[in-house]
Design a protein around this motif. Structure first.
Motif, PDB file in Angstrom:
ATOM      1  N   SER A 341      -4.216  17.493  34.248  1.00 55.80           N
ATOM      2  CA  SER A 341      -5.631  17.472  34.610  1.00 55.80           C
ATOM      3  C   SER A 341      -6.175  18.845  34.959  1.00 55.80           C
ATOM      4  N   ALA A 342      -5.295  19.833  35.152  1.00 54.77           N
ATOM      5  CA  ALA A 342      -5.741  21.179  35.527  1.00 54.77           C
ATOM      6  C   ALA A 342      -4.952  22.222  34.762  1.00 54.77           C
ATOM      7  N   GLU A 343      -5.470  23.422  34.770  1.00 60.20           N
ATOM      8  CA  GLU A 343      -4.851  24.553  34.106  1.00 60.20           C
ATOM      9  C   GLU A 343      -5.087  25.800  34.944  1.00 60.20           C
ATOM     10  N   THR A 344      -4.092  26.676  35.022  1.00 58.77           N
ATOM     11  CA  THR A 344      -4.326  28.009  35.561  1.00 58.77           C
ATOM     12  C   THR A 344      -4.607  28.918  34.375  1.00 58.77           C
ATOM     13  N   VAL A 345      -5.866  29.350  34.272  1.00 56.40           N
ATOM     14  CA  VAL A 345      -6.281  30.147  33.115  1.00 56.40           C
ATOM     15  C   VAL A 345      -6.223  31.633  33.446  1.00 56.40           C
ATOM     16  N   THR A 346      -6.235  32.451  32.422  1.00 56.63           N
ATOM     17  CA  THR A 346      -5.958  33.885  32.534  1.00 56.63           C
ATOM     18  C   THR A 346      -7.243  34.696  32.589  1.00 56.63           C
ATOM     19  N   ILE A 347      -7.324  35.608  33.566  1.00 50.83           N
ATOM     20  CA  ILE A 347      -8.478  36.486  33.727  1.00 50.83           C
ATOM     21  C   ILE A 347      -8.002  37.942  33.655  1.00 50.83           C
ATOM     22  N   ALA A 348      -8.765  38.797  32.980  1.00 50.53           N
ATOM     23  CA  ALA A 348      -8.422  40.217  32.891  1.00 50.53           C
ATOM     24  C   ALA A 348      -8.565  40.875  34.260  1.00 50.53           C
ATOM     25  N   LYS A 349      -7.506  41.493  34.715  1.00 50.41           N
ATOM     26  CA  LYS A 349      -7.504  42.169  36.017  1.00 50.41           C
ATOM     27  C   LYS A 349      -8.110  43.571  35.899  1.00 50.41           C
ATOM     28  N   LYS A 350      -8.060  44.103  34.708  1.00 51.53           N
ATOM     29  CA  LYS A 350      -8.602  45.433  34.421  1.00 51.53           C
ATOM     30  C   LYS A 350      -9.123  45.430  32.995  1.00 51.53           C
ATOM     31  N   ARG A 351      -9.647  46.554  32.559  1.00 55.36           N
ATOM     32  CA  ARG A 351     -10.082  46.665  31.174  1.00 55.36           C
ATOM     33  C   ARG A 351      -8.848  46.606  30.267  1.00 55.36           C
ATOM     34  N   LEU A 352      -8.865  45.696  29.310  1.00 55.12           N
ATOM     35  CA  LEU A 352      -7.733  45.530  28.401  1.00 55.12           C
ATOM     36  C   LEU A 352      -8.133  45.967  27.005  1.00 55.12           C
ATOM     37  N   ARG A 353      -7.213  46.655  26.357  1.00 55.41           N
ATOM     38  CA  ARG A 353      -7.488  47.199  25.032  1.00 55.41           C
ATOM     39  C   ARG A 353      -6.601  46.535  23.979  1.00 55.41           C
ATOM     40  N   SER A 354      -7.126  46.406  22.776  1.00 54.60           N
ATOM     41  CA  SER A 354      -6.380  45.825  21.667  1.00 54.60           C
ATOM     42  C   SER A 354      -5.061  46.574  21.481  1.00 54.60           C
ATOM     43  N   GLY A 355      -3.982  45.813  21.341  1.00 58.57           N
ATOM     44  CA  GLY A 355      -2.650  46.384  21.189  1.00 58.57           C
ATOM     45  C   GLY A 355      -1.865  46.427  22.478  1.00 58.57           C
TER      46      GLY A 355
END
Length: 436
Positions: A341-355
């Motif tokens: 019924s729930a999920e812990t979803v992911t949030i960017a802690k800082k600026r993230l770059r491709s790769g």
């Protein structure tokens, strides 16, 4: 027969519960030493995933050098365990060696938790999951796999979700209507916390900085409440929950519906509070006037809502009780037997770059917040338990929720294919939301 008498009987007959522990950190150390001081239970194997402290743990527990064996060989380990020796190793498979009754995962690394649990279940061992990071991600599937194998898969009563579950069981067994469940948060909530910012505190507390960072950035709390949400079917009231400042005396007036003066939009909610750590609680009500009068007379509170509050949880020091219940009575402390019924979803802690490669829970890249499973599926949000080792494919600003489209998952991970199987089982979809 009580647990203590059953354990004494096992000790007297030379049939102790044999336990394999994966993880030689703070949790594994406390668990091993506790079991070695008990009757009827032995920490037969400690799998050291990096600390190099396993032998010292055994010595601290009072074992002689002649009784401590270092090996990565399964056959040699099994022979040593059968002969009453203790084994330390880097090979996680030894935690499910043939003489072992229960495997405990205590690393806090989601991939390790999933891999060890699957290995234990396939080896026919009971599985005590102290790794909420893994359980929040694939616990429902692991529970089904264990049921099919005829073994117990359970979280521990020492961790907050398990301690909450025990209060919930007590209240609902007596016929009360539990409207919310929760825990106190030990640390300040700083979503940008990382191993560097908490390093001094971690050193003072003799903790792994990455583990402490996962506490301070909120990820651990969010995953703990995801596990209890999935087990009970209770929901977070909003993304990230409310997390108000509370005291023991204000629990029953806070964690209730807004119509009755509380913070929630409805009933059956999970949340956390600041000011009541390290406690756990459930808030309940009753519609029977006699019971209400008795609760007031017994000084539980003024009603119409009451709180049951337990001001402690002993983490790994309490886990042997859940282990004994699993082996002796086949009892589960906490597990998910329903659609999550729930999920812990992911949030960017800082600026993230491709790769860029995500460094995992408690690291520098991401943190987690709880969300309902329905919203997470609809928005294709990435579960935090799958983030470790994933590679960023789209540039992202700090504070942005990550979706499956933003990453390339590590396809070699056990947790990745288990999550795909879990989603197909319960929702008929792959993790990215496309049909199976």
């Amino acid at each position: 027969m009580t647990l203590s008498s059953a354990l004494r009987s096992r000790q007297a007959t030379g049939q102790p519960i044999r336990v394999g522990i994966v993880g030689a950190g703070q949790m594994g150390e406390g668990l091993a030493i506790t079991m070695e001081r008990m009757e009827g239970m032995e920490a037969c194997v400690i799998v050291d995933t990096g600390s190099g402290r396993s032998a010292a743990i055994y010595r601290s527990a009072g074992l002689e050098e002649r009784d401590i064996i270092r090996t990565d060989d399964l056959d040699r380990a099994s022979e040593a365990i059968a002969g009453g020796k203790r084994v330390y190793t880097t090979n996680a498979a030894l935690a499910s060696a043939p003489p072992i009754d229960v495997t405990v995962e205590a690393t806090g690394v989601s991939e390790m938790g999933a891999r060890v649990a699957l290995q234990a279940i396939e080896a026919g061992k009971h599985m005590m999951q102290m790794n909420v990071e893994a359980d929040a991600t694939v616990g429902a599937l692991l529970r089904q796999r264990a049921r099919e194998a005829g073994v117990v898969y359970s979280l521990s009563g020492g961790d907050e979700p398990g301690a909450i579950s025990e209060l919930y069981e007590f209240a609902t067994c007596l016929g009360y209507d539990v409207v919310s469940v929760g825990k106190g948060k030990n640390n300040p909530l700083i979503p940008t916390a990382n191993p560097h910012t908490v390093a001094d505190t971690a050193h003072r507390q003799k903790m792994n900085p990455k583990m402490l960072s996962s506490f301070v950035d909120g990820s651990k709390t969010m995953m703990e409440m995801t596990t209890i949400s999935n087990a009970l079917g209770y929901l977070p009231d909003k993304r990230g929950m409310h997390g108000p400042e509370v005291t023991h005396d204000t629990l029953a007036s806070t964690y209730i519906p807004r119509d009755d003066g509380g913070i929630f939009s409805g009933r059956n909610r999970v949340d956390y509070g600041r000011g009541v750590a390290p406690g756990v609680f459930v808030v309940f009500t009753t519609d029977h006037p006699k019971l209400a009068r008795d609760l007031v007379y017994l000084k539980v509170g003024a009603g119409p809502y009451w709180a049951l509050f337990r001001p402690y949880h002993l983490t790994s020091l309490e886990t042997p009780v859940s282990i004994a219940k699993a082996v002796i009575h086949g009892e589960t402390t906490l597990a998910t037997d329903r659609s999550p019924s729930a999920e812990t979803v992911t949030i960017a802690k800082k600026r993230l770059r491709s790769g860029e490669k995500i460094d995992g829970i408690g690291g520098f890249c991401v943190y987690g917040v709880i969300e309902t499973a329905d919203v997470a599926r609809r928005e294709h949000l990435l579960p935090l338990g799958l983030a470790s080792g994933a590679r960023i494919v789209n540039d992202l600003e700090a504070g942005t929720p990550l979706t499956y489209a933003d990453v390339a998952l590590d396809e070699s991970f056990t947790i990745t294919f288990l999550r795909r199987e879990q989603d197909a089982l319960f929702f008929g979809k792959n993790p990215n939301g496309s049909p199976s």
